[in-house]
Scaffold this motif. Structure first.
Motif, PDB file in Angstrom:
ATOM      1  N   HIS A  87       0.807  -1.227   0.000  1.00  0.00           N
ATOM      2  CA  HIS A  87       0.000   0.000   0.000  1.00  0.00           C
ATOM      3  C   HIS A  87       0.836   1.271   0.000  1.00  0.00           C
ATOM      4  O   HIS A  87       0.316   2.345  -0.245  1.00  0.00           O
ATOM      5  CB  HIS A  87      -0.935   0.025   1.210  1.00  0.00           C
ATOM      6  N   TYR A  90       0.219   2.736  -3.475  1.00  0.00           N
ATOM      7  CA  TYR A  90      -1.091   2.946  -4.090  1.00  0.00           C
ATOM      8  C   TYR A  90      -1.470   4.423  -4.166  1.00  0.00           C
ATOM      9  O   TYR A  90      -1.966   4.893  -5.185  1.00  0.00           O
ATOM     10  CB  TYR A  90      -2.188   2.185  -3.324  1.00  0.00           C
ATOM     11  N   ASP A 114      -6.897  -2.949  -2.198  1.00  0.00           N
ATOM     12  CA  ASP A 114      -6.498  -3.329  -3.559  1.00  0.00           C
ATOM     13  C   ASP A 114      -7.632  -3.081  -4.556  1.00  0.00           C
ATOM     14  O   ASP A 114      -7.444  -2.512  -5.618  1.00  0.00           O
ATOM     15  CB  ASP A 114      -6.196  -4.844  -3.663  1.00  0.00           C
ATOM     16  N   TYR A 117      -8.682   0.575  -4.965  1.00  0.00           N
ATOM     17  CA  TYR A 117      -7.630   1.226  -5.761  1.00  0.00           C
ATOM     18  C   TYR A 117      -7.819   0.921  -7.246  1.00  0.00           C
ATOM     19  O   TYR A 117      -7.712   1.808  -8.097  1.00  0.00           O
ATOM     20  CB  TYR A 117      -6.269   0.718  -5.289  1.00  0.00           C
TER      21      TYR A 117
ATOM     22  N   ARG B  22      -1.193   3.125   4.166  1.00  0.00           N
ATOM     23  CA  ARG B  22      -1.993   3.693   3.073  1.00  0.00           C
ATOM     24  C   ARG B  22      -1.780   5.201   2.968  1.00  0.00           C
ATOM     25  O   ARG B  22      -1.865   5.777   1.877  1.00  0.00           O
ATOM     26  CB  ARG B  22      -3.483   3.391   3.292  1.00  0.00           C
TER      27      ARG B  22
END
Lengths: 236, 111
Positions: A87, A90, A114, A117, B22
């Motif tokens: 991640h 991303y 995932d 995204y 993230r």
């Protein structure tokens, strides 16, 4: 999520349509997580809290075994970081797209799995759609499907024997569809070859559990090496 | 087995670490009024197809070519998705068609 309240019906329908494969995928995979956590001796509230606040497929499967075996906080932090390290990359593609959000951006980043995204970066035509509300709705719908699957799995464990056979193929199919659409919209094909070969290389020669992290790293390196060619191809 | 207060702390810790991984690119490069470095914009544009091709490899990592059914279900269903999408270009139809086929084959032959 104020922008959601302003979503018109068309935007909601488009968001539901884009998310449909993720819903089909998340309900069974969330269900499996629910079964795992309940079988480890935890109740439905633990399943609910984990899916609501952690929201990571592989991360939560791993969390079940760490909780059950009584891992230390240090081990939990390291293992969770390692399994989620893919991640780290991303967000790079969504920095610009997510600039429209205020405080909601925290939720948008939190919910970047995932599958979400993949939907967000899928090139699509936004005419007639409120893009900001669309992206927020997709995030919320995917999250809700995951939570729903998890809670159902925890509730049904021990009550009935039910196995949703093969429905999680919806996520594989989603990724295939997205690759085809990206293949049509990118003039350069180098990123596809780079990603596919990197993934295969890691799968065959390193460790198939690490395809996403090492495959992504390798792809980044190849993309940097071939930058001139890729940009030349794409601007022909 | 972790229970009680330690369970709550564990869930909070795992949530925080997951969120931070993230948030990493946003923390580093999402500065108001300033564009991220050129190389980051470049990667942001060309990384998605690469990452999604990697994810696709990951989806098939446990497929057995050397034992029954030799990946037959996957090959047939993938072909169905590719053909449907190439000729019909309807994402939902391609995904549902492929999944239906895969699910039916799984029920008929493996349960």
């Amino acid at each position: 999520m104020l922008s959601l309240l302003r979503a018109d019906k068309d935007t909601l329908m488009v968001a539901l349509k884009s998310s449909a494969p993720v819903i089909f995928g998340y309900i069974p995979t969330g269900f499996i997580f629910g079964v795992l956590i309940a079988s480890a001796g935890y109740n439905v509230w633990a399943a609910l809290c984990m899916s609501l606040f952690i929201y990571a497929g592989a991360g939560q499967y791993l969390a079940v075994s760490m909780l059950a075996s009584g891992a230390s906080f240090f081990d939990m932090a390291i293992m969770t970081f390692l399994i989620n390290s893919k991640h780290l990359f991303y967000g790079l593609s969504l920095i610009e797209a997510y600039k429209v959000y205020g405080i909601q951006k925290l939720y948008m980043i939190f919910s970047l799995t995932d599958e979400t995204y993949a939907i967000m970066t899928n090139p699509r035509d936004y005419s007639g759609v409120n893009k900001k509300a669309y992206m927020a709705l997709v995030s919320v719908i995917d999250h809700a499907a995951w939570v729903t699957g998890s809670v159902l799995g925890a509730i049904f464990t021990g009550i009935i024997e039910f196995e949703p056979v093969g429905l999680d193929f919806a996520m594989t199919a989603l990724f295939i569809v997205i690759v085809i659409e990206q293949f049509r919209s990118y003039k350069t094909k180098v990123p596809f070859i780079a990603g596919g070969l990197s993934g295969l290389f890691v799968c065959l020669f390193i460790n198939k559990g690490q395809i996403l992290l090492f495959g992504t790293l390798l792809t980044v390196i190849i993309l940097i090496i071939f930058r001139k060619k890729i940009e030349a191809d794409d601007n022909r | 087995m972790i229970t009680g207060e330690k369970l709550i702390l564990s869930i909070a810790l795992i949530s925080a670490v997951t969120f931070l991984t993230r948030a990493f690119p946003f923390i580093l490069f999402d500065k108001n009024g300033r564009k991220p470095p050129d190389i980051i914009l470049y990667l942001g544009k060309y990384l998605p197809p690469g990452i999604i091709c990697c994810i696709l490899v990951y989806c098939f990592k446990d497929m057995g070519f050397t034992r029954v059914p030799y990946g037959g279900r996957e090959i047939i269903s993938v072909l169905a998705v590719v053909l449907l999408h190439t000729f019909k270009s309807n994402a939902l139809l391609s995904i549902l068609g492929g999944t239906f086929l895969y699910s039916v084959m799984s029920y008929l032959f493996f349960t």
